[in-house]
Design an enzyme around this catalytic site. Structure first.
Site, PDB file in Angstrom:
ATOM      1  N   LYS A 153       0.796  -1.234   0.000  1.00  0.00           N
ATOM      2  CA  LYS A 153       0.000   0.000   0.000  1.00  0.00           C
ATOM      3  C   LYS A 153       0.834   1.293   0.000  1.00  0.00           C
ATOM      4  O   LYS A 153       0.564   2.220   0.769  1.00  0.00           O
ATOM      5  CB  LYS A 153      -0.948  -0.001   1.218  1.00  0.00           C
ATOM      6  CG  LYS A 153      -1.914  -1.159   1.237  1.00  0.00           C
ATOM      7  CD  LYS A 153      -2.834  -1.147   2.433  1.00  0.00           C
ATOM      8  CE  LYS A 153      -2.176  -1.630   3.699  1.00  0.00           C
ATOM      9  NZ  LYS A 153      -3.119  -1.972   4.776  1.00  0.00           N
ATOM     10  N   ASP A 189      -5.067  -5.881  10.750  1.00  0.00           N
ATOM     11  CA  ASP A 189      -6.423  -5.307  10.838  1.00  0.00           C
ATOM     12  C   ASP A 189      -7.530  -6.358  10.689  1.00  0.00           C
ATOM     13  O   ASP A 189      -8.595  -6.248  11.307  1.00  0.00           O
ATOM     14  CB  ASP A 189      -6.626  -4.144   9.842  1.00  0.00           C
ATOM     15  CG  ASP A 189      -6.232  -4.485   8.413  1.00  0.00           C
ATOM     16  OD1 ASP A 189      -5.775  -5.612   8.171  1.00  0.00           O
ATOM     17  OD2 ASP A 189      -6.372  -3.605   7.532  1.00  0.00           O
TER      18      ASP A 189
END
Ligand code: GLC
Length: 441
Positions: A153, A189
């Site tokens: 990312k 996450d």
């Protein structure tokens, strides 16, 4: 001309039920390979933690880092699945914070925690366990350590890959004279999302994120995880972080190949590049450009801004698909903002169609991947399954959640009535706070 070119694109991106079943089969074989330590595009990372029991108690803090916006939160666990006193502060990282050095990045996190402590008047003498959600692939050998395997990312801070991110954060806390708070749990996450939902829902064994990135985790028998089995612990359950964004046995269009080639991690995260918010806008830009170059869109005139890689964000796709007006005035505005004044209604319809095609494929892949994980746990789907899910794409991309549900119904048939997708907002941070209260096993 236009409808022919569009039809070809639709066909390129289309995934038949057969294609989706192939993904499910491919997932199963890559999951098994990853679990037994054979080469696999699915990393199947053991997390050294099981689901919370729901009886954890106490005041907890968590840092949730997964993108440029990160959060610090505090809460009180009251047992029996109840949480109270939830407070959160949001911070923004700038490009230089995520692309220069690890020292700078972790220093920023520590200074933000200091701000959080003083704003929320948190005791500085009481020992507090910190949950650290770090949503990147890490190799763990315990609940409170993990070496970053590779940045994803767009993060690229130096001195972090190959190093223990818990040690880096603890060192940064010390440097800021924070002595009473130490990282007790490092989690992904997806793991936080699963932990957060399963604190009060016993049918939840799967956590999924479809946001800037995409990934999932699930509960596996320790006995099936080779690296853990070797260490002598071979009973009970453990959450496994699949890192499904890296799955690479997918039908790749020439548009995906172009996006991959121009990305900062060619060859990696192929599923993520077809599904997640970080890439949906870029696929769209590449397809639009191709149609313009073929003279099939915008009168063959290439808008200057569209030549820039990354010019279209995921939100563009969301905004286009949200436009339900008769003459697509929302899309007209978006295109005007991009410097395209000369556009016909047909152009706007085409752009809308392109966004629909790209977003439908993302939903189909997500549903197939979910079905693969459910059937890995429960091959005949005899039990009830709650999938805890979060992320901007799932939450905000119009029709995405409906499309995922529709595809799940196709793939799981009758049994799909036992599958429930449950939006678990901010679960990643909340779950870290909960898991920081679980005694290390
Ligand atoms: C990327 C990360 C993964 C994370 C996902 C969702 O795929 O590698 O760890 O869970 O993004 O944020």
């Amino acid at each position: 001309m236009i409808s022919g070119a569009l039809k070809a694109i639709e066909k390129d991106f289309e995934l038949s039920e057969r294609d989706l079943r192939k993904i499910i089969k491919g997932f199963h074989s890559e999951m098994r390979a990853g679990l037994s330590g054979r080469p696999s595009s699915l990393r199947m990372i053991p997390t050294y933690v099981d689901r919370p029991t729901g009886n954890e108690r106490g005041e907890q803090i968590a840092i949730d880092l997964g993108g440029t916006n990160f959060r610090i939160l505090g809460l009180t666990l009251k047992g029996r699945g109840r949480i109270s006193n939830y407070y959160v502060m949001r911070f923004t990282l700038h490009k230089r914070d995520i692309t220069s050095t690890g020292k700078r990045l972790f220093g920023f996190l520590a200074r933000s925690l200091k701000k959080f402590i003083s704003t929320n008047k948190i005791h500085t003498c009481k020992k507090i366990n910190l949950g650290f959600t770090f949503s990147f692939p890490v190799k763990q050998s315990g609940i409170a350590n993990g070496k970053l395997t590779a940045w994803t990312k767009s993060f690229s801070a130096s001195g972090v890959e190959g190093n223990d991110v818990v040690a880096l954060l603890n060192a940064a806390l010390k440097k800021e004279h924070i002595y009473n708070i130490r990282v007790a749990a490092l989690i992904n996450d997806t793991v936080g999302t699963l932990a957060s939902r399963s604190y009060s829902d016993k049918d939840c064994y799967i956590g999924v994120i479809v946001g800037t990135g995409t990934n999932a985790c699930y509960v596996e028998k320790v006995n099936n995880i080779k690296s853990i089995r070797r260490s002598g612990k071979n009973t009970g359950d453990m959450i496994v972080n699949i890192e499904w964004g890296n799955y690479n046995k997918l039908k790749v269009t020439r548009y995906d190949a172009k996006l991959d080639k121009e990305s900062n991690n060619p060859g990696a995260q192929m599923l993520e590049k077809m599904v997640s918010g970080k890439y949906l806008g870029e696929i769209c830009r590449i397809v639009i450009l191709d149609l313009v170059e073929k003279g099939a869109l915008l009168g063959g005139i290439i808008p200057k801004k569209f030549k820039q890689c990354g010019y279209l964000a995921g939100e563009f796709v969301s905004q286009v698909l949200a436009d339900k007006t008769q003459y697509l005035s929302g899309i007209r505005r978006l295109m005007c903002d991009a410097g395209v004044r000369d556009q016909s209604l047909n152009d706007r319809k085409t752009i809308r169609k392109i966004c629909g095609i790209i977003s439908l494929r993302a939903a189909c892949i997500t549903a197939a991947a979910m079905t693969a994980v459910i059937t890995k746990i429960d091959p005949k789907i005899k039990n009830r399954h709650t999938i805890a899910i979060d992320g901007s794409v799932y939450e905000k991309l119009p029709e995405f959640a409906n499309n995922v549900n529709a595809e799940l119904r196709k793939l799981a048939g009758q049994s799909s009535t036992r599958i429930r997708l449950s939006l678990t907002k901010d679960g990643s941070g909340r779950g870290a706070a909960i898991l920081a209260a679980v005694p290390a096993g």
